[in-house]
Every structure is written in structure tokens, then in C-alpha cells.
Design a protein around this motif. Structure first.
Motif, PDB file in Angstrom:
ATOM      1  N   LEU B 310       0.837  -1.204   0.000  1.00 25.50           N
ATOM      2  CA  LEU B 310       0.000   0.000   0.000  1.00 25.50           C
ATOM      3  C   LEU B 310       0.869   1.250   0.000  1.00 25.50           C
ATOM      4  O   LEU B 310       0.600   2.220  -0.713  1.00 25.50           O
ATOM      5  N   LEU B 312       3.890   1.475  -1.092  1.00 29.16           N
ATOM      6  CA  LEU B 312       4.522   1.609  -2.408  1.00 29.16           C
ATOM      7  C   LEU B 312       3.547   2.200  -3.414  1.00 29.16           C
ATOM      8  O   LEU B 312       3.909   3.062  -4.226  1.00 29.16           O
ATOM      9  N   ALA B 313       2.292   1.743  -3.341  1.00 29.94           N
ATOM     10  CA  ALA B 313       1.278   2.273  -4.259  1.00 29.94           C
ATOM     11  C   ALA B 313       1.096   3.769  -4.014  1.00 29.94           C
ATOM     12  O   ALA B 313       0.976   4.559  -4.955  1.00 29.94           O
ATOM     13  N   ALA B 316       3.982   5.597  -5.439  1.00 31.21           N
ATOM     14  CA  ALA B 316       3.879   5.629  -6.898  1.00 31.21           C
ATOM     15  C   ALA B 316       2.868   6.684  -7.332  1.00 31.21           C
ATOM     16  O   ALA B 316       3.098   7.436  -8.284  1.00 31.21           O
TER      17      ALA B 316
END
Lengths: 439, 439
Positions: B310, B312-313, B316
Motif C-alpha cells: 500500500l 509503495l502504491a 507511486a
């Protein structure tokens, strides 16, 4: 660079580690998969080098009007291209729909249209077209540095010409011009001092105009006709210093001056006079002189478009010495400025005596109605603050009166009018001088 | 082309505050370091130095109290000087410079030798083989209350707290005074700061009394005046061979005659040498146990993996949103000044200065000028002449009109507003040629 779709891809992978064994391994796998897909996508995306841009459309425009320019995007790369581009102009160019999404096959070209409604006159450049090329999956894109984008942007500048509301006065003023030009038969002949032609006498002609020698030669009664002098020189001196920045009504004083100067220039060109332009503040900002009759007017308008007020004190010295040095011929010098003491008394007055002996000088100033309003107290319920303001306004008015008296004493014609009648009065002053043959 | 110029000041604006703070911090640290006494200076706690960081005054005091001072300049000499006779105090002024080998030997001296160490750091304490946790140093030495009943504690608060010695769960109860900054473990006394011994600090708090009472327990004081880092003994086996057998033997024996003062230490060298070896082992176990921390164990790894994905998302998404499709374009705004700006400014000045007289006089003068123009009077007409004409036309009292046109003002805003309104109403009435009613 990654897109939001990439973040979405990662988010979709979020349940996997919770549901399956070996969570850390799965996390790494999801990340690796997403990264690989994004890398592939970025690699497949069409290269930005394969884009050529071409712009077309109007280059000049009157302020208040709307125009469109087109940008043609060609895909010269061998791959299909998903393109997003933003066409940035300076904010005052009033560009709309700046952002576009294009899908271009190899070799295909597409045209996008930008509508411009400028809010100010002068040069309004297109600054930069920023390109972004997406991969087919939309996970990653290619975008290059700002400098690169600026380099590929085709140069384009829209010259916005100043507002010219006095255009509507032009027919009336031209009619006046024609009357004393002799083109229109009114009282028999044109006024003026310059000899025009000889023609046969008709009943009603002034007998004083009969040319007896010519009558003797031709065995017929000939009269001389006169016309106003032509090829006189009119120099418009626009003051772009701090006083020109003051707002009269909705616009700065300079805009009113430009409007009046434009009317004068058009009128003088029609009357076959030569119009020169000089814009000064602390230095000379624009100078238009010489050149043919035909091209002169567009050049004048174009240079006036680029003028804008600056917060500096105007120095009339260079302009005056310029006029004294170069002006071999007597000219009508119209100085568009304000009747403020400082720039006039300190800058202009010392050179005025020499200037008025050589040229005829008109000082044109837009009157600020607000000062007169402030000088008048409200009928009921005036406060002490109003009185202080009124006193300050009275001082300003008195000073304006003094400057005006001083200028008139030096032989300068002063046109001090409110915005509505300003351009008209300036032209009238010119026409009156022309009619009287005193240019 | 414009961007780099714009960017530089912006970058400067960002960097400057941090740079200033950084420079200030760096300067403070440098000044602090420079201010700190340097143990390698020959004057530092030297019994013969009268400099600020010397200890001549302490030496004199001790001599006066009948303590015999032997100055030694190396550790082996000092250890040798202990001899095997009377009880003796050994002052180690610079424990950091003493070779660890000798520090260990100092700790193994018989209990009749009281070793006083001045501000030993953690290295020195560790080398001496003590299970003491050293914290510090503080920025400056603090002067805590003694907080114990030892003899030297009669001195009252003294500037001892720069290093703090936490004896923890020591096997034998150590003496802990001055908020753990003066600690006696076995035959070692550790003083947390050099301040009590220095010439320039002797008179502050109970510094002098503390130092004297610490060092005058026995009739003889060996003063180790060492100012350069000692080298390890050239042949470890040869020198140690001589004292080593001497030490373990007196150790157990010597407990009887001298345990009146060092009440807490039983002098057990064997467990002391074990302790430090055991301590690092425990520490490394604690440090290496991140994975085994209670928080990590509280949730299954799947939760952590999901959270990581999560995160990392989110990163991003932030990255994808961060890159703009071209920066906004800046453009200088046009210069515009409010009309009658100077008039308003001047009015404001009058108001601030409460220049009621001046304001009214200006309004009256303007009114007189208008009336003179109206009546066609010469410009140098007096108030009386104008008042006469006005009175004749309006039928008002001449005195009243004269007062209106040339009178002063009472010292109140209402009066000013009324007088000015009256003047303007008079002018309006006269010029519009009506007989108005004027009060």
C-alpha cells in the motif's frame, strides 16, 4: 516516468500477500511485475524526437478581438503515438483549451486549435509546448526537460494592437479634412495656402482668385485653386513614464494617448502628411520615422502596440534634442503627457523655448476627472477627511493650471480634455492648424 | 532564457535561512570546542600552573593541609611511587591519555591506594574494567546537590556533573554522590568534571572544598601530571611480571587494614574482568533483535507485506502526480497606478498632520480664484474686494462673506467640515447666479 495507472496496478496487487502464503515474496513479485510492465511500456512508447510541430494562424489582432492559431503535430516516428501536450502561452494571451490528447499513427498529423482572446496589447508569445508520450498500456510515459520542450516549440508571437475606439470618429474627421481640402465643393474652393491647379472660372468663384496672366494666355478666365499644404511633418511624442501609468477610468493614461495618437496618425496620413513617432520615458522606447506612406501606418500601429507604462520619471531631453537636431523641417510636435509639474517643468520647460521657435508644439493631456470630483465636497455630510482631500485636489488643480499657463506662455497649445473627447480634440487641433495653414 | 535567472534567487531564498542556522550552529560548536580545556596542554590541572585550567591553588591548599604531593609524569612512575607502605591518594588528571593497560593496573591497586580520576570517559572506565555506564558529556558542568553523607560531600554543591556514571546493579554498593557524577567503586573515585580542580573555578560553589577533601584523605598524594597520550608498554610480559604477582597477593590481604574508608569495595578483580566481557554480549543480543521486536511479532507478516505494498502504491501515486506537464508561465504584470494617487496621498498627509487651517485656507483660496474668474476681477484682488462683490450679488452680510472666504477655523473637525462646505456652497450659489439660502 510512471503514471497513476501504475499506482493502481500496485494497489490491485495489495490483496495478494494477505491471501496467499509467502507474503513478502508476493509483494516483491507484484512490485517486480509492475516495474517490468512499466519499463516495457516506457520502452515501447513513441520517442519524442519523432514529433514535429508547426504553427499557423493570425499574427496581429486588435485588442478585444478573438483569433485562433493552429498547431500541427506530425508523428514522424515509425510507431503509433499516444500524446498529451500542453500549449502554453503567456497568461495575458488569453489562450483557452491548452491541454490536448492526441492519438497519432505513424506518419499521421493532426491539427489542434487554440483560441486567443488577449487581455493586453503588445507582444504575446507562445512560450512552450510540452509533450508527453505514453506507452500503449498507459503505465509509463516519456517526457523530456523543459529546455528541450522550449527548443522544439515553434516561435510564434501574436502582436496585439492597442484598442482604437476613436476609429468611429474617423469618418467625421476625414469629412472635415476633405472640406478644406477642396475635394468637397462647399463654398467654392478649398482653403489653404498651397497652390493647386488652375481651372476655368465658374460663377460663384472668388474673383480675388482669378489669375489674370493665365487668363490672358488662354483667352479664358482662369482661377487659381488652393489646397492645404501637404507633406508636412507631424511628430507624436508619447510619454511612457510614470504619469502614463495612472488609470483614467478603466485604462491607463497611455492607452488614451495611444488611441488619440492613432487617430491623429491616420488622419495625417490621409492628409498626405508624414507622421513620426517617438516614445520616451527614461530612454527612447520606440522611434518610427522615414519610410514610405503606405507602410508607415502599420509600422506606427505596430510600434505603439508594444508600448507599456514604466515606473520611471520621463526625461524629455533626448527627445527634444532629437527633434532639434534632425528636424530640419518645421513640424507639428504633439506631446502626449500629463500636466504634472515635475516632468514638464523640470524636463520639458528648459528646452521648450528652442523647440517652439523651430516647431509648433501641442501638449495633449487626458484630464483625470477624479481630481475635480475630489475637489468638490459632497453637498451633505462632508467630513474633515473630505475637506483634507478636497484641499489636496485643489492644490493639484491649481498646479495643473500653473503648468498650463506656463506652457501657453511659451507658445505651446495645450489640449487638456477628459477621456471621452480627448482623441477628437487632439485631431481637431491638428485640423484647425492645417486649415489655417499654420503647420 | 528567463528561467535560470528566476530560479537562482528562489533557490537562494530557500537555502539562505538554513545556511544561516547551519553557520550559527557550526560557529557555536567551534567556539565551545575552543573554550574547552585541552588535556594535552601542559597547564591542564598541573600542580605548578597558575593558568585558568591549572591546579596550582589546589596544590597549595593541599600542601597547607599537610599533604605531601609527589608529582609524576607517567603512569608507570606513578604506580611505582605508590610503593607498599602507607595509604596514599593517586590523582589521575587525564585518564583519557593513560594507556588502557595502566588504567587496568590502576584499578587493581590495593585498597590502601585511593585513585581519583578526573572526568574519565567511557573508554577509560571500560579500560579500568568497571561495569559502569557512562553518559555525557553535558555541554557544561552542572553543580548538583551532594545527595550523600560522605566526608567530601560536606562541601555542598559543586560543579561536578559533566559526565554521569551509572553503576547500575553493581555487586557491592558503590558510593554515589552529586547526581552520580562523583562515584566511588572499589578504590576508584570518578569525578564527572575537571572544574572542581581548576584554578579559575576553585571559588565557585563548593569546588575547592570538594577537591581538597577528596585529595587530602591521606597524608600523601601522588599527582599524575600527564599531558600526552601514553604508548603501550614495550614488552608487556616483562613489566607486568613484576607487579602482577605483587598485586593479587595484597588484594585479598589488604582488605582488613584499610576498609574503614573504602567501605563498599571488597576488591574482587576476577568478577570485574568477567563483567565487561559479559556486557557486550548482552548488548549485541539486544541490538540484533529487530525482527524479534514485540511490534513486529504483534501482526503476521502478511499484514506488514500488505502495508508495504500500500505504501509503495501511495509513493507511486505521489510520484505520478508530481510531474507536471510543463511549468506555469510567468509574466510581468503591467504597471498601473490609481488615478489621483498623489492627491489622495497628500490628503492623507493633511489628515495625519491635522492641518485643518491649511486645508481650509486652500479650499478658500480656490473658491476666491473661481469667484474672481466668475466676476472677471484681476488675479490680485483682495478678500475684501471679492467679498464686496459677492455680498452685492447675494445680499449676504459682507462680514459674513469675508469670514467665509478668508476666516480661520476652530480646532475641531466638525467646524472644518462645516466651514469648507459653506465656502463651496457659496461659490456654487454665486456661479449658478441664484439667490440661495446659506446657513
Amino acid at each position: 516516468m510512471i503514471t497513476r495507472r501504475f499506482a493502481l496496478l500496485l494497489a490491485l496487487g495489495v490483496p495478494l500477500p494477505a491471501l496467499l502464503p509467502a507474503p513478502w515474496l508476493l509483494t516483491a513479485a507484484v512490485l517486480a511485475l509492475a516495474l517490468a510492465a512499466a519499463a516495457l511500456d516506457a520502452a515501447v512508447a513513441a520517442p519524442l524526437n519523432g514529433v514535429t510541430l508547426r504553427r499557423d494562424g493570425a499574427e496581429t489582432l486588435w485588442l478585444g478581438a478573438t483569433t485562433t492559431t493552429t498547431l500541427t503535430v506530425t508523428n514522424t516516428s515509425g510507431r503509433p503515438m499516444w500524446l498529451r501536450l500542453r500549449d502554453r502561452w503567456v497568461p495575458s494571451a488569453g489562450a483557452d483549451n491548452a491541454e490536448h490528447r492526441l492519438r497519432l499513427l505513424a506518419g499521421q498529423e493532426q491539427t489542434i486549435t487554440t483560441t486567443l482572446t488577449p487581455t493586453r496589447h503588445g507582444d504575446r508569445p507562445a512560450v512552450r509546448v510540452t509533450l508527453r508520450s505514453y506507452g500503449p498500456l498507459g503505465l509509463a510515459y516519456r517526457q523530456r526537460r523543459q529546455r528541450w520542450n522550449e527548443a522544439i516549440t515553434p516561435e510564434w508571437t501574436l502582436r496585439v494592437l492597442p484598442r482604437f475606439p476613436s476609429r468611429r470618429l474617423l469618418p467625421e474627421k476625414l469629412a472635415k479634412l476633405r472640406i478644406f481640402d477642396g475635394a468637397v465643393v462647399t463654398r467654392g474652393r478649398g482653403q489653404g495656402t498651397e497652390f493647386d491647379v488652375l481651372r476655368e472660372y465658374v460663377v460663384g468663384d472668388d474673383v480675388r482668385s482669378i489669375d489674370w496672366r493665365a487668363s490672358a494666355r488662354t483667352h479664358d478666365v482662369m482661377v487659381r485653386t488652393w489646397r492645404p499644404e501637404r507633406d508636412r511633418r507631424v511628430v507624436c511624442v508619447l510619454d511612457t513614464g510614470r504619469t502614463s501609468a495612472a488609470r483614467i477610468g478603466d485604462e491607463p493614461r497611455l492607452d488614451a494617448a495611444i488611441d488619440a495618437a492613432l487617430l491623429l496618425a491616420v488622419l495625417a496620413s490621409k492628409a498626405d502628411d508624414r507622421v513620426d513617432l517617438l516614445a520616451v520615458d527614461s530612454q527612447v522606447r520606440a522611434r518610427v520615422e522615414g519610410g514610405g506612406h503606405r507602410t508607415k501606418l502599420p509600422r506606427l500601429i505596430s510600434s505603439m502596440a508594444a508600448l507599456e507604462p514604466r515606473l520611471v520619471e520621463t526625461d524629455f531631453g533626448p527627445a527634444a534634442s532629437d527633434l532639434l537636431r534632425r528636424g530640419h523641417k518645421r513640424a507639428l510636435v504633439v506631446i502626449f503627457s500629463a500636466l504634472d509639474a515635475a516632468p514638464i517643468v523640470e524636463g520639458l520647460l528648459p528646452m521648450l523655448a528652442r523647440l517652439t521657435t523651430k516647431h509648433r508644439v501641442i501638449l495633449a493631456s487626458v484630464r483625470d476627472p477624479e481630481t475635480a470630483q475630489l475637489a468638490e465636497l459632497p453637498g451633505e455630510g462632508a467630513s474633515a477627511d473630505d475637506v483634507h482631500l478636497a484641499a489636496a485636489a485643489e492644490l493639484a488643480l491649481a498646479e495643473r493650471g500653473r503648468v498650463r499657463a506656463l506652457l501657453e506662455q511659451q507658445g505651446v497649445m495645450v489640449v487638456d480634455e477628459p477621456r471621452e473627447t480627448f482623441a477628437s480634440k487632439v485631431s481637431d487641433a491638428y485640423l484647425a492648424l492645417k486649415a489655417a495653414g499654420r503647420l | 532564457m528567463r528561467m535560470p535567472r528566476l530560479r537562482n534567487p528562489r533557490r537562494l531564498r530557500l537555502i539562505m535561512p538554513f545556511a544561516v542556522v547551519l553557520v550559527l550552529v557550526a560557529l557555536t560548536v567551534i567556539v565551545h570546542v575552543v573554550q574547552q580545556p585541552d588535556p594535552t596542554d601542559a597547564s591542564f590541572l598541573s600542580p605548578t600552573s597558575t593558568a585558568g585550567d591549572g591546579a596550582r591553588r589546589l596544590a597549595d591548599d593541599l600542601t597547607r593541609d599537610g599533604v605531601r604531593i609527589d608529582v609524576r609524569s607517567t603512569s608507570p612512575e606513578a604506580i611505582e611511587a605508590v610503593g607498599d607502605g602507607d595509604a596514599v591518594t593517586l590523582l589521575v588528571t587525564t585518564p583519557e591519555l593513560v594507556n588502557p593497560y595502566y588504567l587496568e593496573r590502576l584499578a587493581l591497586l590495593p585498597p590502601r591506594v585511593r585513585v581519583v580520576m578526573v572526568a574519565p570517559g567511557s573508554d577509560a572506565v571500560y579500560a579500568a574494567g568497571l561495569d559502569v555506564v557512562v553518559t555525557g558529556p553535558r555541554w557544561t558542568a552542572a553543580a548538583p546537590q551532594p545527595g550523600c553523607t560522605e566526608d567530601f560531600a560536606q562541601a555542598g554543591p559543586a560543579a561536578t556533573l559533566r559526565w554521569r556514571y551509572d553503576t547500575g546493579d553493581f555487586r557491592t554498593e558503590p558510593v554515589r554522590c552529586y547526581s552520580d557524577s562523583v562515584v566511588e567503586v572499589k578504590n576508584l573515585t570518578m569525578v564527572g568534571a575537571a572544574d572542581p580542580f581548576r584554578n579559575d573555578r576553585a571559588d565557585e560553589y563548593g569546588n575547592r572544598a570538594l577537591a581538597v577533601s577528596l585529595l587530602s584523605r591521606y597524608g600523601r598524594l601522588i599527582w599524575l601530571d600527564l599531558h600526552e597520550r601514553e604508548k603501550a608498554p614495550p614488552e608487556p610480559t616483562a613489566p607486568t611480571a613484576e607487579p602482577d604477582p605483587a598485586e593479587p597477593t595484597p588484594d585479598p590481604d589488604s582488605t582488613e587494614p584499610w576498609d574503614d574508608d573504602p567501605s563498599n569495595d571488597d576488591g574482587e578483580p576476577a568478577p570485574v574482568t568477567e563483567d565487561p566481557s559479559g556486557q557486550p554480549g548482552e548488548q549485541s543480543n539486544d541490538g540484533g533483535g529487530v525482527a524479534g521486536s514485540p511490534l513486529a511479532q504483534a501482526f503476521p507478516p502478511a499484514v506488514w507485506a500488505t502495508l508495504a505494498l500500500l505504501l509503495l502504491a501511495g509513493i507511486a501515486l505521489a510520484l505520478a502526480s508530481a510531474r507536471r506537464l510543463g511549468t506555469p508561465v510567468a509574466e510581468p504584470l503591467p504597471v498601473q497606478v490609481r488615478a489621483a494617487e498623489t492627491v489622495r496621498g497628500l490628503g492623507g498627509l493633511y489628515r495625519r498632520a491635522r492641518a485643518r487651517g491649511t486645508s481650509l485656507a486652500t479650499v478658500q483660496a480656490a473658491a476666491r480664484t473661481r469667484l474672481m474668474v466668475h466676476f472677471g476681477m484681476p488675479a490680485d484682488s483682495t478678500v475684501d474686494e471679492v467679498a464686496h462683490r459677492v455680498a452685492a450679488q447675494t445680499g449676504l452680510q459682507e462680514n459674513e462673506v469675508r469670514h467665509l472666504l478668508g476666516g480661520g477655523v476652530e480646532d475641531s473637525d466638525e467646524e472644518l467640515a462645516r466651514a469648507a462646505s459653506d465656502v463651496q456652497r457659496l461659490v456654487r450659489t454665486v456661479i449658478s447666479n441664484e439667490r440661495g439660502d446659506l446657513t
